[in-house]
Design a protein around this motif. Structure first.
Motif, PDB file in Angstrom:
ATOM      1  N   ARG A  72      10.255  -0.143  -6.063  1.00  0.00           N
ATOM      2  CA  ARG A  72       8.855  -0.493  -6.328  1.00  0.00           C
ATOM      3  C   ARG A  72       7.923   0.638  -5.922  1.00  0.00           C
ATOM      4  NH1 ARG A  72       5.879  -6.011  -4.459  1.00  0.00           N
ATOM      5  NH2 ARG A  72       3.902  -5.587  -5.459  1.00  0.00           N
ATOM      6  N   PHE A  73       8.237   1.343  -4.848  1.00  0.00           N
ATOM      7  CA  PHE A  73       7.430   2.490  -4.427  1.00  0.00           C
ATOM      8  C   PHE A  73       7.450   3.571  -5.509  1.00  0.00           C
ATOM      9  CE2 PHE A  73       6.914   6.548  -2.136  1.00  0.00           C
ATOM     10  CZ  PHE A  73       5.697   6.322  -1.523  1.00  0.00           C
ATOM     11  N   ALA A  74       8.612   3.807  -6.100  1.00  0.00           N
ATOM     12  CA  ALA A  74       8.726   4.801  -7.165  1.00  0.00           C
ATOM     13  C   ALA A  74       7.999   4.336  -8.427  1.00  0.00           C
ATOM     14  CB  ALA A  74      10.190   5.082  -7.473  1.00  0.00           C
ATOM     15  N   GLU A  75       8.092   3.054  -8.751  1.00  0.00           N
ATOM     16  CA  GLU A  75       7.442   2.530  -9.952  1.00  0.00           C
ATOM     17  C   GLU A  75       5.927   2.556  -9.850  1.00  0.00           C
ATOM     18  OE1 GLU A  75       9.078  -1.370 -10.326  1.00  0.00           O
ATOM     19  OE2 GLU A  75      10.887  -0.665 -11.343  1.00  0.00           O
ATOM     20  N   THR A  76       5.389   2.439  -8.652  1.00  0.00           N
ATOM     21  CA  THR A  76       3.938   2.447  -8.466  1.00  0.00           C
ATOM     22  C   THR A  76       3.411   3.846  -8.183  1.00  0.00           C
ATOM     23  OG1 THR A  76       4.159   1.930  -6.116  1.00  0.00           O
ATOM     24  CG2 THR A  76       3.888   0.069  -7.627  1.00  0.00           C
ATOM     25  N   SER A  77       4.239   4.843  -8.396  1.00  0.00           N
ATOM     26  CA  SER A  77       3.857   6.254  -8.216  1.00  0.00           C
ATOM     27  C   SER A  77       3.403   6.559  -6.800  1.00  0.00           C
ATOM     28  CB  SER A  77       2.764   6.645  -9.210  1.00  0.00           C
ATOM     29  OG  SER A  77       3.203   6.423 -10.524  1.00  0.00           O
ATOM     30  N   GLY A  78       4.023   5.937  -5.829  1.00  0.00           N
ATOM     31  CA  GLY A  78       3.735   6.241  -4.436  1.00  0.00           C
ATOM     32  C   GLY A  78       2.536   5.520  -3.863  1.00  0.00           C
ATOM     33  N   ASP A  79       2.055   4.475  -4.509  1.00  0.00           N
ATOM     34  CA  ASP A  79       0.924   3.702  -3.999  1.00  0.00           C
ATOM     35  C   ASP A  79       1.449   2.690  -2.979  1.00  0.00           C
ATOM     36  OD1 ASP A  79      -1.452   2.421  -3.546  1.00  0.00           O
ATOM     37  OD2 ASP A  79      -1.511   1.404  -5.499  1.00  0.00           O
ATOM     38  N   ILE A  80       1.104   2.898  -1.707  1.00  0.00           N
ATOM     39  CA  ILE A  80       1.655   2.034  -0.668  1.00  0.00           C
ATOM     40  C   ILE A  80       1.103   0.624  -0.754  1.00  0.00           C
ATOM     41  CG2 ILE A  80       2.202   3.897   0.933  1.00  0.00           C
ATOM     42  CD1 ILE A  80      -0.335   3.025   2.511  1.00  0.00           C
ATOM     43  N   TRP A  81      -0.150   0.462  -1.149  1.00  0.00           N
ATOM     44  CA  TRP A  81      -0.746  -0.875  -1.200  1.00  0.00           C
ATOM     45  C   TRP A  81      -0.157  -1.701  -2.333  1.00  0.00           C
ATOM     46  CZ3 TRP A  81      -2.258  -1.688   3.282  1.00  0.00           C
ATOM     47  CH2 TRP A  81      -2.882  -0.706   4.037  1.00  0.00           C
ATOM     48  N   ALA A  82       0.157  -1.052  -3.445  1.00  0.00           N
ATOM     49  CA  ALA A  82       0.813  -1.773  -4.542  1.00  0.00           C
ATOM     50  C   ALA A  82       2.254  -2.111  -4.164  1.00  0.00           C
ATOM     51  CB  ALA A  82       0.781  -0.937  -5.814  1.00  0.00           C
ATOM     52  N   THR A  83       2.848  -1.326  -3.301  1.00  0.00           N
ATOM     53  CA  THR A  83       4.233  -1.574  -2.888  1.00  0.00           C
ATOM     54  C   THR A  83       4.319  -2.709  -1.879  1.00  0.00           C
ATOM     55  OG1 THR A  83       4.741   0.756  -3.227  1.00  0.00           O
ATOM     56  CG2 THR A  83       6.297  -0.514  -1.919  1.00  0.00           C
ATOM     57  N   VAL A  84       3.454  -2.728  -0.878  1.00  0.00           N
ATOM     58  CA  VAL A  84       3.567  -3.738   0.171  1.00  0.00           C
ATOM     59  C   VAL A  84       2.844  -5.029  -0.176  1.00  0.00           C
ATOM     60  CG1 VAL A  84       3.898  -2.050   2.004  1.00  0.00           C
ATOM     61  CG2 VAL A  84       1.607  -2.882   1.521  1.00  0.00           C
ATOM     62  N   GLY A  85       1.898  -4.976  -1.087  1.00  0.00           N
ATOM     63  CA  GLY A  85       1.139  -6.172  -1.442  1.00  0.00           C
ATOM     64  C   GLY A  85       1.855  -7.041  -2.458  1.00  0.00           C
ATOM     65  N   ARG A  86       1.233  -8.144  -2.792  1.00  0.00           N
ATOM     66  CA  ARG A  86       1.795  -9.045  -3.791  1.00  0.00           C
ATOM     67  C   ARG A  86       1.556  -8.481  -5.177  1.00  0.00           C
ATOM     68  NH1 ARG A  86       0.046 -15.053  -3.051  1.00  0.00           N
ATOM     69  NH2 ARG A  86       1.515 -15.160  -4.774  1.00  0.00           N
ATOM     70  N   ARG A  87       2.476  -8.790  -6.082  1.00  0.00           N
ATOM     71  CA  ARG A  87       2.306  -8.372  -7.459  1.00  0.00           C
ATOM     72  C   ARG A  87       1.319  -9.303  -8.151  1.00  0.00           C
ATOM     73  NH1 ARG A  87       8.087  -6.555  -9.931  1.00  0.00           N
ATOM     74  NH2 ARG A  87       8.697  -5.312  -8.167  1.00  0.00           N
ATOM     75  N   GLN A  88       0.450  -8.717  -8.963  1.00  0.00           N
ATOM     76  CA  GLN A  88      -0.477  -9.512  -9.740  1.00  0.00           C
ATOM     77  C   GLN A  88       0.217 -10.011 -10.991  1.00  0.00           C
ATOM     78  OE1 GLN A  88      -3.567 -10.430  -8.785  1.00  0.00           O
ATOM     79  NE2 GLN A  88      -3.026  -9.453  -6.850  1.00  0.00           N
ATOM     80  N   ARG A  89      -0.080 -11.191 -11.389  1.00  0.00           N
ATOM     81  CA  ARG A  89       0.504 -11.776 -12.582  1.00  0.00           C
ATOM     82  C   ARG A  89      -0.019 -11.050 -13.819  1.00  0.00           C
ATOM     83  NH1 ARG A  89       0.658 -18.218 -13.338  1.00  0.00           N
ATOM     84  NH2 ARG A  89       2.440 -18.116 -11.968  1.00  0.00           N
ATOM     85  N   GLU A  90       0.876 -10.698 -14.741  1.00  0.00           N
ATOM     86  CA  GLU A  90       0.455  -9.953 -15.915  1.00  0.00           C
ATOM     87  C   GLU A  90      -0.375 -10.819 -16.862  1.00  0.00           C
ATOM     88  OE1 GLU A  90       3.740  -8.090 -17.794  1.00  0.00           O
ATOM     89  OE2 GLU A  90       4.339  -7.035 -15.975  1.00  0.00           O
TER      90      GLU A  90
END
Length: 94
Positions: A72-90
């Motif tokens: 997930r860290f790689a998929e979010t291009s290194g964004d730590i908040w997107a990695t540790v936070g909850r995923r938003q529903r598409e």
């Protein structure tokens, strides 16, 4: 150590400081704290990283959890908040 070879986690000093703050202060969901601990443990910018089995045993998670957080860290291009936070529903529910 497949996750570290395929998807190395490299954090900046500011990212490390923010993750340490999440794990030590304030009130955060347990899943967010756990993912922050995983990112800190997998960080290659501080030197050699322990084997996956050692990190998993130390944090009390599975090796699969380590792999998924690194992915997930790689998929979010290194964004730590997107990695540790909850995923938003598409899409919203119907």
């Amino acid at each position: 150590m497949p996750s570290q070879k395929k998807r190395p986690v490299t954090l900046t000093a500011a990212d490390r400081e923010a993750l340490v703050r999440v794990t030590t202060t304030g009130v955060h969901p347990a899943s967010m704290i756990r993912r922050a601990q995983v990112l800190l443990a997998l960080d290659t910018s501080t030197g050699e990283v322990d084997p996956v089995e050692v990190i998993a045993a130390r944090l009390g998670v599975s090796g699969e959890t380590l792999r998924l957080v690194a992915k997930r860290f790689a998929e979010t291009s290194g964004d730590i908040w997107a990695t540790v936070g909850r995923r938003q529903r598409e899409q919203p529910p119907v």
